[in-house]
Scaffold this motif. Structure first.
Motif, PDB file in Angstrom:
ATOM      1  N   ILE A   1      84.491  81.684   2.246  1.00 39.33           N
ATOM      2  CA  ILE A   1      85.046  81.484   3.484  1.00 39.33           C
ATOM      3  C   ILE A   1      83.733  80.536   4.029  1.00 39.33           C
ATOM      4  O   ILE A   1      84.192  79.512   5.132  1.00 39.33           O
ATOM      5  N   LEU A   2      82.561  80.883   3.836  1.00 40.15           N
ATOM      6  CA  LEU A   2      81.511  79.819   4.425  1.00 40.15           C
ATOM      7  C   LEU A   2      81.567  78.552   3.860  1.00 40.15           C
ATOM      8  O   LEU A   2      81.477  77.566   4.523  1.00 40.15           O
ATOM      9  N   ASP A   3      82.048  78.409   2.617  1.00 45.90           N
ATOM     10  CA  ASP A   3      82.310  77.030   2.025  1.00 45.90           C
ATOM     11  C   ASP A   3      83.061  76.240   2.705  1.00 45.90           C
ATOM     12  O   ASP A   3      83.110  75.012   2.824  1.00 45.90           O
ATOM     13  N   ALA A   4      84.316  77.081   2.950  1.00 42.48           N
ATOM     14  CA  ALA A   4      85.658  76.476   3.450  1.00 42.48           C
ATOM     15  C   ALA A   4      85.417  75.858   4.723  1.00 42.48           C
ATOM     16  O   ALA A   4      85.733  74.827   5.654  1.00 42.48           O
ATOM     17  N   LEU A   5      84.302  76.541   5.512  1.00 42.01           N
ATOM     18  CA  LEU A   5      83.920  76.304   6.978  1.00 42.01           C
ATOM     19  C   LEU A   5      82.720  75.360   7.099  1.00 42.01           C
ATOM     20  O   LEU A   5      82.119  75.147   8.165  1.00 42.01           O
ATOM     21  N   ASP A   6      82.069  75.027   5.915  1.00 40.57           N
ATOM     22  CA  ASP A   6      81.005  73.936   5.756  1.00 40.57           C
ATOM     23  C   ASP A   6      79.675  74.810   6.251  1.00 40.57           C
ATOM     24  O   ASP A   6      78.801  74.137   7.109  1.00 40.57           O
ATOM     25  N   ILE A   7      79.519  76.218   6.141  1.00 36.98           N
ATOM     26  CA  ILE A   7      78.484  76.785   6.640  1.00 36.98           C
ATOM     27  C   ILE A   7      77.669  77.205   5.499  1.00 36.98           C
ATOM     28  O   ILE A   7      78.043  77.645   4.711  1.00 36.98           O
ATOM     29  N   PRO A   8      76.264  76.716   5.536  1.00 40.23           N
ATOM     30  CA  PRO A   8      75.385  77.100   4.376  1.00 40.23           C
ATOM     31  C   PRO A   8      74.957  78.537   4.635  1.00 40.23           C
ATOM     32  O   PRO A   8      74.726  79.176   5.590  1.00 40.23           O
ATOM     33  N   LEU A   9      74.791  79.208   3.144  1.00 35.51           N
ATOM     34  CA  LEU A   9      74.525  80.368   3.075  1.00 35.51           C
ATOM     35  C   LEU A   9      72.813  80.594   2.964  1.00 35.51           C
ATOM     36  O   LEU A   9      72.304  80.512   1.910  1.00 35.51           O
ATOM     37  N   THR A  10      72.109  80.862   4.133  1.00 37.37           N
ATOM     38  CA  THR A  10      70.688  80.687   4.317  1.00 37.37           C
ATOM     39  C   THR A  10      70.160  82.104   4.795  1.00 37.37           C
ATOM     40  O   THR A  10      70.930  82.752   5.115  1.00 37.37           O
ATOM     41  N   ASN A  11      68.891  82.227   4.793  1.00 37.89           N
ATOM     42  CA  ASN A  11      68.180  83.478   5.509  1.00 37.89           C
ATOM     43  C   ASN A  11      67.774  83.135   6.750  1.00 37.89           C
ATOM     44  O   ASN A  11      67.011  83.859   7.529  1.00 37.89           O
ATOM     45  N   GLU A  12      68.030  81.931   7.418  1.00 39.24           N
ATOM     46  CA  GLU A  12      67.515  81.735   8.605  1.00 39.24           C
ATOM     47  C   GLU A  12      68.267  82.490   9.605  1.00 39.24           C
ATOM     48  O   GLU A  12      69.512  83.071   9.617  1.00 39.24           O
ATOM     49  N   LEU A  13      67.744  82.620  11.064  1.00 34.63           N
ATOM     50  CA  LEU A  13      68.172  83.308  12.090  1.00 34.63           C
ATOM     51  C   LEU A  13      68.711  82.312  13.164  1.00 34.63           C
ATOM     52  O   LEU A  13      68.045  81.316  13.339  1.00 34.63           O
ATOM     53  N   LEU A  14      69.582  82.757  14.067  1.00 29.63           N
ATOM     54  CA  LEU A  14      70.031  81.905  15.189  1.00 29.63           C
ATOM     55  C   LEU A  14      70.696  82.985  16.058  1.00 29.63           C
ATOM     56  O   LEU A  14      71.501  83.787  15.839  1.00 29.63           O
ATOM     57  N   ASP A  15      70.025  82.849  17.281  1.00 34.64           N
ATOM     58  CA  ASP A  15      70.419  83.893  18.366  1.00 34.64           C
ATOM     59  C   ASP A  15      70.386  85.264  18.081  1.00 34.64           C
ATOM     60  O   ASP A  15      71.296  86.081  18.405  1.00 34.64           O
ATOM     61  N   GLY A  16      69.289  85.646  17.424  1.00 40.19           N
ATOM     62  CA  GLY A  16      69.333  86.961  16.818  1.00 40.19           C
ATOM     63  C   GLY A  16      69.888  87.616  15.775  1.00 40.19           C
ATOM     64  O   GLY A  16      69.773  88.759  15.263  1.00 40.19           O
ATOM     65  N   ARG A  17      70.968  86.583  14.993  1.00 41.42           N
ATOM     66  CA  ARG A  17      71.576  87.186  13.958  1.00 41.42           C
ATOM     67  C   ARG A  17      71.194  86.308  12.921  1.00 41.42           C
ATOM     68  O   ARG A  17      70.499  85.135  13.069  1.00 41.42           O
ATOM     69  N   SER A  18      71.917  86.444  11.556  1.00 42.26           N
ATOM     70  CA  SER A  18      71.798  85.582  10.481  1.00 42.26           C
ATOM     71  C   SER A  18      72.559  84.334  10.921  1.00 42.26           C
ATOM     72  O   SER A  18      73.598  84.348  11.414  1.00 42.26           O
ATOM     73  N   ALA A  19      71.809  83.073  10.485  1.00 47.01           N
ATOM     74  CA  ALA A  19      72.385  82.039  10.838  1.00 47.01           C
ATOM     75  C   ALA A  19      73.878  81.919  10.311  1.00 47.01           C
ATOM     76  O   ALA A  19      74.752  81.465  11.269  1.00 47.01           O
ATOM     77  N   PRO A  20      74.201  82.301   9.034  1.00 49.84           N
ATOM     78  CA  PRO A  20      75.443  82.326   8.713  1.00 49.84           C
ATOM     79  C   PRO A  20      76.765  83.026   9.434  1.00 49.84           C
ATOM     80  O   PRO A  20      77.749  82.593   9.843  1.00 49.84           O
ATOM     81  N   LEU A  21      76.064  84.365   9.693  1.00 51.31           N
ATOM     82  CA  LEU A  21      77.042  84.941  10.642  1.00 51.31           C
ATOM     83  C   LEU A  21      77.267  84.581  11.848  1.00 51.31           C
ATOM     84  O   LEU A  21      78.550  84.495  12.313  1.00 51.31           O
ATOM     85  N   GLN A  22      76.338  83.844  12.395  1.00 50.02           N
ATOM     86  CA  GLN A  22      76.482  83.318  14.004  1.00 50.02           C
ATOM     87  C   GLN A  22      77.401  82.142  13.820  1.00 50.02           C
ATOM     88  O   GLN A  22      78.511  81.739  14.701  1.00 50.02           O
ATOM     89  N   LEU A  23      77.047  81.249  12.826  1.00 52.07           N
ATOM     90  CA  LEU A  23      78.033  80.165  12.637  1.00 52.07           C
ATOM     91  C   LEU A  23      79.262  80.548  12.379  1.00 52.07           C
ATOM     92  O   LEU A  23      80.477  79.704  12.779  1.00 52.07           O
ATOM     93  N   LEU A  24      79.652  81.505  11.666  1.00 50.19           N
ATOM     94  CA  LEU A  24      81.100  82.267  11.416  1.00 50.19           C
ATOM     95  C   LEU A  24      81.616  82.492  12.290  1.00 50.19           C
ATOM     96  O   LEU A  24      82.875  82.180  12.676  1.00 50.19           O
ATOM     97  N   ILE A  25      80.797  83.333  13.439  1.00 50.11           N
ATOM     98  CA  ILE A  25      81.364  83.708  14.687  1.00 50.11           C
ATOM     99  C   ILE A  25      81.941  82.579  15.519  1.00 50.11           C
ATOM    100  O   ILE A  25      83.128  82.407  16.024  1.00 50.11           O
ATOM    101  N   ASN A  26      80.978  81.595  15.568  1.00 48.36           N
ATOM    102  CA  ASN A  26      81.202  80.566  16.216  1.00 48.36           C
ATOM    103  C   ASN A  26      82.609  79.589  15.879  1.00 48.36           C
ATOM    104  O   ASN A  26      83.505  79.296  16.582  1.00 48.36           O
TER     105      ASN A  26
END
Length: 358
Positions: free
Chosen positions: A205-230
């Motif tokens: 699903i992340l690949d389908a949405l062009d979201i990289p699977l990284t260990n970075e944080l974004l707005d207090g969440r893992s970046a992949p999770l926050q980008l998935l939500i968005n």
């Protein structure tokens, strides 16, 4: 008789090219198979010969805004009339529609159809009603559908006699493509947050949405999770059905396999609710997901055998063909198995023109 009238319009048939030559104003029927993803319009003469086809985007008002749904239905009809390229009198326009009936759409659709040559009634029918005649000429039987939506119906004397689910994504459609996609997205969100098991669906699903699977944080969440939500909340809810093929493609994953098994259970339960032991079938299976529910046909067959019937389970045909049969029946024309085969061949032989409204 209807057939005599058709013969007068059908001047000749060229034995070389098999091309029908019509003269004068042609009486035609307009049948539209309206789904959540596509709306497909077919014009036929009174013998079921295809005169024109058109395709547009989804016209289901349950999964598309009503104005866009109406525009899609109209565009498909316009494309079919343009494809026919002849002067026609449309005796009936039949919509085999997925989703709820939205009466506010009808005046817009009817006005557009009148401009196209509709002289008779605009008839609304459910898309599930068109499923049985897409594959069988029988007037009694069962339909189980699992595509973007899901549900089961019992057809008696050509009309829906009982229905289970097919209630749309807000109220049901359990086991459907939407349901699978929604459940998969929730499973990925849970996995990314660490509150659910890991699953191969995460990468898919992340690949389908062009979201990289990284260990970075974004707005207090893992970046992949926050980008998935968005990304998920930027989609129309029904677009979650686009993740269903990813569940199927990863069916060896435990989470995906469980989702498919649960979907299969929902569809079997739907059939059991509409099944009448005194009515043997046939049973028509339709929708893009149902062929991937591998154990469903055998489970349905077991229910039928327990009632003392030899199972007659068929894969659905073209929904456009089913809509055409319903339109012909509206004109009092009986369709047997031979005529159904001819309709299907005629519709298949003609490539649809497409108009995709913005």
């Amino acid at each position: 008789m209807k057939t005599d009238y058709v013969r007068k319009q059908l001047l000749s048939t060229s034995s070389g090219a098999g091309k029908r030559v019509y003269v004068g104003m042609i009486t035609a029927l307009l049948a539209i198979d309206v789904g959540g993803t596509n709306s497909r319009a077919t014009l036929v003469d009174m013998a079921g010969n295809c005169l024109g086809k058109g395709r547009s985007r989804g016209g289901n008002p349950g999964s598309n805004p009503p104005d866009l749904a109406a525009a899609a239905i109209i565009a498909a009809a316009q494309a079919a009339v343009a494809d026919a390229g002849m002067e026609i009198d449309i005796a009936v326009a039949l919509l085999a529609m997925a989703g709820p009936r939205v009466s506010a759409m009808e005046p817009q659709i009817e006005a557009a159809f009148r401009a196209l040559g509709l002289s008779g009634p605009l008839v609304l029918s459910g898309d599930l009603n068109a499923l049985l005649p897409s594959a069988a000429a029988a007037m009694d039987g069962y339909c189980i559908v699992c595509g973007t939506g899901a549900g089961a119906v019992r057809i008696r004397n050509g009309e829906i006699d009982d229905v289970t689910d097919a209630a749309g994504w807000l109220l049901g459609d359990l086991g459907s493509g939407y349901w699978l996609g929604h459940q998969a997205a929730m499973a990925v969100a849970a996995a990314l947050e660490g509150r659910g098991p890991e699953t191969a669906l995460t990468k898919a699903i992340l690949d389908a949405l062009d979201i990289p699977l990284t260990n970075e944080l974004l707005d207090g969440r893992s970046a992949p999770l926050q980008l998935l939500i968005n990304a998920i909340y930027a989609m129309r809810p029904i677009e979650l059905a686009s993740f269903a093929p990813l569940v199927i493609a990863n069916s060896d994953d435990a989470i995906a396999a469980n989702l498919l098994a649960e979907a299969e259970g929902y569809l079997l339960a739907d059939f059991q609710r509409v099944f009448s032991p005194g009515m043997p079938g046939p049973v028509v299976l339709g929708g893009s997901i149902i062929e991937h529910l591998k154990g469903l046909p055998a489970a349905i067959a077991q229910v039928m055998r327990a009632a003392g019937h030899a199972p007659d389970i068929r894969r659905s045909g073209d929904g456009s063909v089913g809509a055409v049969v319903l339109a012909l029946r509206q004109q009092g024309i009986a369709v047997d198995e031979a005529m159904l085969a001819n309709i299907a061949a005629s519709v298949t032989a003609r490539t649809a023109k497409s108009i995709i409204p913005a």
